[in-house]
Design a protein around this motif. Sequence first.
Motif, PDB file in Angstrom:
ATOM      1  N   THR A 200     -12.861   9.198   7.143  1.00  0.00           N
ATOM      2  CA  THR A 200     -13.188   7.820   6.773  1.00  0.00           C
ATOM      3  C   THR A 200     -11.940   7.046   6.382  1.00  0.00           C
ATOM      4  O   THR A 200     -11.784   5.864   6.734  1.00  0.00           O
ATOM      5  CB  THR A 200     -14.209   7.796   5.612  1.00  0.00           C
ATOM      6  N   VAL A 201     -11.020   7.694   5.675  1.00  0.00           N
ATOM      7  CA  VAL A 201      -9.762   7.038   5.318  1.00  0.00           C
ATOM      8  C   VAL A 201      -8.957   6.715   6.575  1.00  0.00           C
ATOM      9  O   VAL A 201      -8.353   5.635   6.684  1.00  0.00           O
ATOM     10  CB  VAL A 201      -8.940   7.929   4.360  1.00  0.00           C
ATOM     11  N   LEU A 202      -8.942   7.615   7.539  1.00  0.00           N
ATOM     12  CA  LEU A 202      -8.220   7.372   8.792  1.00  0.00           C
ATOM     13  C   LEU A 202      -8.828   6.186   9.542  1.00  0.00           C
ATOM     14  O   LEU A 202      -8.102   5.365  10.130  1.00  0.00           O
ATOM     15  CB  LEU A 202      -8.253   8.625   9.673  1.00  0.00           C
ATOM     16  N   ILE A 203     -10.146   6.080   9.510  1.00  0.00           N
ATOM     17  CA  ILE A 203     -10.819   4.961  10.185  1.00  0.00           C
ATOM     18  C   ILE A 203     -10.461   3.640   9.516  1.00  0.00           C
ATOM     19  O   ILE A 203     -10.144   2.644  10.179  1.00  0.00           O
ATOM     20  CB  ILE A 203     -12.347   5.179  10.194  1.00  0.00           C
ATOM     21  N   ILE A 204     -10.501   3.603   8.182  1.00  0.00           N
ATOM     22  CA  ILE A 204     -10.150   2.387   7.453  1.00  0.00           C
ATOM     23  C   ILE A 204      -8.710   1.989   7.751  1.00  0.00           C
ATOM     24  O   ILE A 204      -8.395   0.814   7.996  1.00  0.00           O
ATOM     25  CB  ILE A 204     -10.367   2.586   5.940  1.00  0.00           C
ATOM     26  N   ALA A 205      -7.810   2.982   7.710  1.00  0.00           N
ATOM     27  CA  ALA A 205      -6.391   2.706   7.958  1.00  0.00           C
ATOM     28  C   ALA A 205      -6.169   2.161   9.371  1.00  0.00           C
ATOM     29  O   ALA A 205      -5.392   1.211   9.566  1.00  0.00           O
ATOM     30  CB  ALA A 205      -5.576   3.975   7.745  1.00  0.00           C
TER      31      ALA A 205
ATOM     32  N   LEU B  16       1.295   8.820   3.408  1.00  0.00           N
ATOM     33  CA  LEU B  16       1.432   8.669   1.958  1.00  0.00           C
ATOM     34  C   LEU B  16       0.066   8.620   1.283  1.00  0.00           C
ATOM     35  O   LEU B  16      -0.136   9.191   0.204  1.00  0.00           O
ATOM     36  CB  LEU B  16       2.219   7.396   1.642  1.00  0.00           C
ATOM     37  N   ILE B  17      -0.894   7.947   1.920  1.00  0.00           N
ATOM     38  CA  ILE B  17      -2.254   7.873   1.362  1.00  0.00           C
ATOM     39  C   ILE B  17      -2.897   9.255   1.351  1.00  0.00           C
ATOM     40  O   ILE B  17      -3.559   9.640   0.375  1.00  0.00           O
ATOM     41  CB  ILE B  17      -3.112   6.878   2.173  1.00  0.00           C
ATOM     42  N   LEU B  18      -2.709  10.014   2.416  1.00  0.00           N
ATOM     43  CA  LEU B  18      -3.286  11.359   2.486  1.00  0.00           C
ATOM     44  C   LEU B  18      -2.695  12.261   1.407  1.00  0.00           C
ATOM     45  O   LEU B  18      -3.407  13.076   0.806  1.00  0.00           O
ATOM     46  CB  LEU B  18      -3.038  11.962   3.874  1.00  0.00           C
ATOM     47  N   ARG B  19      -1.422  12.114   1.146  1.00  0.00           N
ATOM     48  CA  ARG B  19      -0.793  12.918   0.097  1.00  0.00           C
ATOM     49  C   ARG B  19      -1.303  12.512  -1.276  1.00  0.00           C
ATOM     50  O   ARG B  19      -1.475  13.356  -2.164  1.00  0.00           O
ATOM     51  CB  ARG B  19       0.723  12.786   0.174  1.00  0.00           C
TER      52      ARG B  19
ATOM     53  N   ILE C  33       0.842  -1.201   0.000  1.00  0.00           N
ATOM     54  CA  ILE C  33       0.000   0.000   0.000  1.00  0.00           C
ATOM     55  C   ILE C  33       0.875   1.248   0.000  1.00  0.00           C
ATOM     56  O   ILE C  33       0.614   2.203  -0.737  1.00  0.00           O
ATOM     57  CB  ILE C  33      -0.943  -0.001   1.224  1.00  0.00           C
ATOM     58  N   ALA C  34       1.925   1.230   0.827  1.00  0.00           N
ATOM     59  CA  ALA C  34       2.824   2.381   0.889  1.00  0.00           C
ATOM     60  C   ALA C  34       3.480   2.640  -0.466  1.00  0.00           C
ATOM     61  O   ALA C  34       3.577   3.788  -0.920  1.00  0.00           O
ATOM     62  CB  ALA C  34       3.882   2.151   1.965  1.00  0.00           C
ATOM     63  N   ASN C  35       3.917   1.577  -1.119  1.00  0.00           N
ATOM     64  CA  ASN C  35       4.567   1.736  -2.432  1.00  0.00           C
ATOM     65  C   ASN C  35       3.583   2.238  -3.484  1.00  0.00           C
ATOM     66  O   ASN C  35       3.919   3.092  -4.318  1.00  0.00           O
ATOM     67  CB  ASN C  35       5.178   0.408  -2.876  1.00  0.00           C
ATOM     68  N   PHE C  36       2.351   1.716  -3.466  1.00  0.00           N
ATOM     69  CA  PHE C  36       1.332   2.181  -4.418  1.00  0.00           C
ATOM     70  C   PHE C  36       1.052   3.669  -4.221  1.00  0.00           C
ATOM     71  O   PHE C  36       0.992   4.441  -5.182  1.00  0.00           O
ATOM     72  CB  PHE C  36       0.039   1.379  -4.248  1.00  0.00           C
ATOM     73  N   ALA C  37       0.861   4.063  -2.961  1.00  0.00           N
ATOM     74  CA  ALA C  37       0.528   5.469  -2.674  1.00  0.00           C
ATOM     75  C   ALA C  37       1.689   6.383  -3.035  1.00  0.00           C
ATOM     76  O   ALA C  37       1.490   7.466  -3.607  1.00  0.00           O
ATOM     77  CB  ALA C  37       0.166   5.618  -1.196  1.00  0.00           C
ATOM     78  N   LYS C  38       2.894   5.969  -2.715  1.00  0.00           N
ATOM     79  CA  LYS C  38       4.073   6.790  -3.007  1.00  0.00           C
ATOM     80  C   LYS C  38       4.250   6.984  -4.499  1.00  0.00           C
ATOM     81  O   LYS C  38       4.692   8.049  -4.960  1.00  0.00           O
ATOM     82  CB  LYS C  38       5.316   6.129  -2.404  1.00  0.00           C
TER      83      LYS C  38
END
Length: 363
Positions: free
Chosen positions: A301-306, A318-321, A263-268
Motif C-alpha cells: 500500500t505504501v508503494l502504491i501511494i508513493a 527512506l520511507i521503507l526504512r 518527505i525524504a528529509n522527514f523519513a531520513k
Amino acid sequence: MTMRQNFRMIDELNDALSGKATERRGAMLLRMADLFAFGSGGFSNDQMRMFDDVFTTLVANIEIAARAALAQRLAVIPNAPQTVSQMLGFDDNIGVAGAMLEKSSQLTSEWLADAALTKSQDHLLAISKRENLDESVTDVLIERGNRPVVLSTARNLGARISEAGYTKLVHRSDGDDEMAFCVGLRGDIPRHHLLRLMAKASQAVRAKLAAANPALSSMVQETVADVASQIQARTGAMSRSYQAAQELIEELRTSGRLAESDIANFAKAGQFEETTASLAALCRLPIETVERAMVQDRPETVLIIAKAIGLSWPTVKLILRLRGGEQGVSPHQLEQCLGTFSRLKPLTARQVVDFQRKRAVGA
C-alpha cells in the motif's frame, strides 16, 4: 555392607580424615561414592549421615578433578547426601558444579534460585538444562542470564515460566528471530504474550512457527490478523499528537512548498508523523488510512501511494526504512520492493488511491 567391610571402611576413613593418607583422599572419596551408589537404597539414616559428613569433610581438600568425578557420580543418585550435593553444586569451577546443577534432585528450587543470583553464566546455563524448573528459578535465569542462558530456558519444555518471565522473554525476543521462534513455539505461552511476540516478530518467524506446529497455525493466522492494529495502537501510544505535524504540512502545502525533498528529509530523520502527514496530504487520503499503510506488515500500500504521487525510488527507500524501525529492512526485502515499485504503473496506482479515497469518504 558386611560387618567386615564396614570395619575396613571405617579404618580407611579414619586414616583419610586424620591426614595420614592425604594423597589417597581423592581416591578414597571416589571409592566411597561407588560404594554409596551400589547400596544407597539400603543405608540407614545414621549411615547416610556418616557418608554426608565424610564427603563434606574431604571434598574441600581434594583437587578439582576428584571433585568433578565425585559430582558426576553423586548427581545421578536420587538420594545422594544433600549437604555435599549443595557444596559441589556451589563450586566456582563449572567442571565440578555443572553435573550437580543440571541433574541432582537434591538441589531445591529455593537453593537453585539463590545460586542463579550469584554464580556465573556457565552455572546458570547448567541450571537452565534441568528436567524441571520452577517459576522462581526461571524468573532469575531470564532476568540475569545472557542470551545462551535465556535461549536454553525458553527451549526447556520442563521449565515453568511466570507472567513476569514471559513479559521479559517477549521483550528479549525483539529483533532476535531465534529467540522469538523458541518462545513462540512453547505450548504454555499465554495468548496475550503470543500476540505481543507476533507484533514484533518477522514474517519468517511466523511462517516457521506455523510450519513447525500445525496445531498452532490457526492461532498464528489470527495473531497476524491482529498485528497491524496492535502495532498501530502501540505507535499511537508512543508517538506525539499528529496535530503539530499536520499543521506544519498544511502550511507547506498551501504555500506550495511541500515537495518530495521534504518527505525524504522527514523519513531520513525518523519523523514518522511528519512523513505520514505529508503522504496523506499529497495523495488526499485520511491520515488514519496512510498511518495504517505505514504500520502494516506488507509494504504494497505504501508503494502504491508513493507511485501515485510520483515519488522516486530513493525517497521510497527512506520511507521503507522508517517503517522497518529497529527491526530494519533487509537488502533482499528492498530488492523485492524495488521490483514491485518499478513494475507498478502510475495510472494503476492513482486508480487504487482514488478508490481508497472514495471508500474513505463513503465511510
